[in-house]
Design a protein around this motif. Sequence first.
Motif, PDB file in Angstrom:
ATOM      1  N   ALA A 294      29.993  53.863  45.464  1.00  0.00           N
ATOM      2  CA  ALA A 294      30.613  54.305  44.161  1.00  0.00           C
ATOM      3  C   ALA A 294      30.454  53.187  43.148  1.00  0.00           C
ATOM      4  O   ALA A 294      30.098  53.239  41.782  1.00  0.00           O
ATOM      5  N   GLU A 295      30.906  51.789  43.583  1.00  0.00           N
ATOM      6  CA  GLU A 295      30.913  50.695  42.487  1.00  0.00           C
ATOM      7  C   GLU A 295      29.563  50.436  42.204  1.00  0.00           C
ATOM      8  O   GLU A 295      29.295  50.086  41.089  1.00  0.00           O
ATOM      9  N   ALA A 296      28.772  50.553  43.264  1.00  0.00           N
ATOM     10  CA  ALA A 296      27.253  50.161  42.893  1.00  0.00           C
ATOM     11  C   ALA A 296      26.787  51.053  42.172  1.00  0.00           C
ATOM     12  O   ALA A 296      25.983  50.595  41.131  1.00  0.00           O
ATOM     13  N   ALA A 297      26.959  52.419  42.290  1.00  0.00           N
ATOM     14  CA  ALA A 297      26.484  53.343  41.299  1.00  0.00           C
ATOM     15  C   ALA A 297      26.847  53.319  39.780  1.00  0.00           C
ATOM     16  O   ALA A 297      26.286  53.283  38.866  1.00  0.00           O
TER      17      ALA A 297
ATOM     18  N   ILE B 116      27.995  50.516  38.280  1.00  0.00           N
ATOM     19  CA  ILE B 116      27.275  49.215  37.849  1.00  0.00           C
ATOM     20  C   ILE B 116      25.823  49.548  37.503  1.00  0.00           C
ATOM     21  O   ILE B 116      25.323  49.341  36.208  1.00  0.00           O
ATOM     22  N   ALA B 117      25.212  50.564  38.266  1.00  0.00           N
ATOM     23  CA  ALA B 117      23.723  50.767  38.087  1.00  0.00           C
ATOM     24  C   ALA B 117      23.535  51.636  36.617  1.00  0.00           C
ATOM     25  O   ALA B 117      22.840  51.457  35.815  1.00  0.00           O
ATOM     26  N   LEU B 118      24.694  52.505  36.523  1.00  0.00           N
ATOM     27  CA  LEU B 118      24.652  53.352  35.374  1.00  0.00           C
ATOM     28  C   LEU B 118      24.897  52.473  34.239  1.00  0.00           C
ATOM     29  O   LEU B 118      24.232  52.646  33.152  1.00  0.00           O
ATOM     30  N   ILE B 119      25.816  51.581  34.281  1.00  0.00           N
ATOM     31  CA  ILE B 119      26.409  50.849  32.967  1.00  0.00           C
ATOM     32  C   ILE B 119      24.903  50.042  32.607  1.00  0.00           C
ATOM     33  O   ILE B 119      24.802  49.788  31.375  1.00  0.00           O
ATOM     34  N   THR B 120      24.549  49.606  33.569  1.00  0.00           N
ATOM     35  CA  THR B 120      23.171  48.602  33.345  1.00  0.00           C
ATOM     36  C   THR B 120      22.254  49.415  32.807  1.00  0.00           C
ATOM     37  O   THR B 120      21.550  49.144  31.841  1.00  0.00           O
ATOM     38  N   GLU B 121      21.869  50.709  33.227  1.00  0.00           N
ATOM     39  CA  GLU B 121      20.967  51.595  32.626  1.00  0.00           C
ATOM     40  C   GLU B 121      21.327  52.035  31.122  1.00  0.00           C
ATOM     41  O   GLU B 121      20.329  51.907  30.359  1.00  0.00           O
ATOM     42  N   VAL B 122      22.712  52.265  30.934  1.00  0.00           N
ATOM     43  CA  VAL B 122      23.087  52.440  29.448  1.00  0.00           C
ATOM     44  C   VAL B 122      22.780  51.225  28.644  1.00  0.00           C
ATOM     45  O   VAL B 122      22.353  51.190  27.415  1.00  0.00           O
TER      46      VAL B 122
END
Length: 101
Positions: A71-74, A76-82
């Motif tokens: 969940a933490e990795a997901a 971080i990935a979402l925030i990075t994509e934003v």
Amino acid sequence: MNSTHQAASQVQQATTKEVGFLLGKTSSCMLKVVGGLPVAEVMERYEDSLDGICALIKRIARDRDHEMDEAEAAAIALITEVVSAMHSACVRGMTAAGGEA
């Protein structure tokens, strides 16, 4: 006008171009950065987000008793994509305004 002042002026006047991101299973964009937002304002927000991502990753790296979970990795990935979409919207806006991106 010197180049630094000119670049700062272009950032203040430039607006974002629309950028879609977060592809779904059908390859449609689920979210987007809208066009017409002030580049300077969007850049300020994504810089704050990048600072937060870096702080979180550093905390996770220091905390040897806590491994990053899925969940933490997901998150971080979402925030990075934003942040990436916000950056792209700014770059496209600056390019359209005739500035260097």
